[in-house]
Motif scaffolding. Structure first.
Motif, PDB file in Angstrom:
ATOM      1  N   UNK A  58       0.833  -1.202   0.000  1.00  0.00           N
ATOM      2  CA  UNK A  58       0.000   0.000   0.000  1.00  0.00           C
ATOM      3  C   UNK A  58       0.869   1.254   0.000  1.00  0.00           C
ATOM      4  N   UNK A  59       1.911   1.235   0.809  1.00  0.00           N
ATOM      5  CA  UNK A  59       2.794   2.402   0.869  1.00  0.00           C
ATOM      6  C   UNK A  59       3.491   2.647  -0.463  1.00  0.00           C
ATOM      7  N   UNK A 113       9.175   6.025  -0.106  1.00  0.00           N
ATOM      8  CA  UNK A 113       8.143   6.961   0.340  1.00  0.00           C
ATOM      9  C   UNK A 113       8.756   8.235   0.914  1.00  0.00           C
ATOM     10  N   UNK A 114       9.775   8.071   1.735  1.00  0.00           N
ATOM     11  CA  UNK A 114      10.402   9.237   2.354  1.00  0.00           C
ATOM     12  C   UNK A 114      11.026  10.157   1.313  1.00  0.00           C
ATOM     13  N   UNK A 142      -2.701  14.662   1.860  1.00  0.00           N
ATOM     14  CA  UNK A 142      -3.803  13.723   2.071  1.00  0.00           C
ATOM     15  C   UNK A 142      -3.294  12.289   2.121  1.00  0.00           C
ATOM     16  N   UNK A 143      -2.456  11.919   1.178  1.00  0.00           N
ATOM     17  CA  UNK A 143      -1.936  10.556   1.104  1.00  0.00           C
ATOM     18  C   UNK A 143      -1.089  10.233   2.329  1.00  0.00           C
ATOM     19  N   UNK A 144      -0.293  11.177   2.786  1.00  0.00           N
ATOM     20  CA  UNK A 144       0.565  10.928   3.946  1.00  0.00           C
ATOM     21  C   UNK A 144      -0.266  10.706   5.202  1.00  0.00           C
ATOM     22  N   UNK A 145      -1.274  11.535   5.413  1.00  0.00           N
ATOM     23  CA  UNK A 145      -2.157  11.345   6.564  1.00  0.00           C
ATOM     24  C   UNK A 145      -2.871   9.999   6.465  1.00  0.00           C
ATOM     25  N   UNK A 146      -3.327   9.666   5.274  1.00  0.00           N
ATOM     26  CA  UNK A 146      -4.007   8.386   5.065  1.00  0.00           C
ATOM     27  C   UNK A 146      -3.074   7.212   5.393  1.00  0.00           C
ATOM     28  N   UNK A 147      -1.815   7.311   4.983  1.00  0.00           N
ATOM     29  CA  UNK A 147      -0.873   6.224   5.221  1.00  0.00           C
ATOM     30  C   UNK A 147      -0.514   6.105   6.696  1.00  0.00           C
TER      31      UNK A 147
END
Length: 203
Positions: A58-59, A113-114, A142-147
């Motif tokens: 997912x990440x 990701x980082x 948004x994606x970072x909060x979701x992850x």
């Protein structure tokens, strides 16, 4: 206009909470046998190594494909969740997939990701290819909060699964957030809760 140092501070906060969840999830595998990390301990088959495999995929999808930075340039693994894999293929490890491979993939996902988070602005717009067309557009923020939410959710699953395996529990390594008590205390506590549940359940 948001100051660049404020953006940097926001990214640092987001990465800290994401990393805490990542490390908590991997910590739940430590000291267990190959059997125990793969054991399905819920009716839907939830297992520790499968949780790591799922979160890694997912990440990589959210911070890779969504922003035009795919981790798999050519051939993707047969369990890749955006492909036509069998249902739940990313939630368990096959006999040919080692713990080292899956943990290694997860750590590579962190790095990938980082780099995405460090390179792009938080208001960068991406497109989630496996979401419905009308809501595919998202920001990096948004994606970072979701992850973060996704990883903490599965770290919680892992905490419960690990407790079912050997009784160990805790939110983070060295920080279990549990009241002090030996095995006898916890057994008595559980019996007390069972008595209350039965009394209320029996009306």
């Amino acid at each position: 206009m948001v100051r660049s140092d404020a953006n940097a501070d926001a990214k640092a906060d987001l990465l800290r909470y994401l990393q805490d969840a990542r490390e908590a999830l991997l910590w739940k595998l430590e000291g267990l046998s190959e059997y125990d990390v793969r054991r399905p301990l819920t009716p839907t088959g939830t297992n520790l190594l499968g949780l790591v495999k799922h979160v890694a995929s997912v990440e990589l999808g959210y911070f890779g494909d969504t922003f035009g930075r795919p981790y798999f340039d050519k051939e993707r693994p047969p369990w890749w969740y955006t492909e036509n894999a069998e249902p739940n293929a990313d939630m368990w490890a096959t006999a040919d997939e080692s713990r080292a491979q899956i943990v290694g993939l997860y750590r590579q996902a962190w790095e990938h990701s980082d780099t995405t988070i460090g390179t792009l602005a938080l208001d960068t717009v991406g497109h989630v290819p496996w979401w419905p067309e009308e809501r595919r557009e998202v920001t990096l923020h948004h994606v970072t909060v979701r992850m973060i939410a996704e990883t903490h959710r599965h770290a919680g699953h892992a905490d419960i699964v690990r407790e079912l395996i050997d009784g160990s529990a805790g939110r983070l390594q060295g920080k279990d957030d549990l009241p002090p008590g030996d095995v006898a205390w916890w057994e008595d506590h559980r019996r007390r809760l069972e008595r209350v549940a039965r009394r209320v359940g029996d009306g």
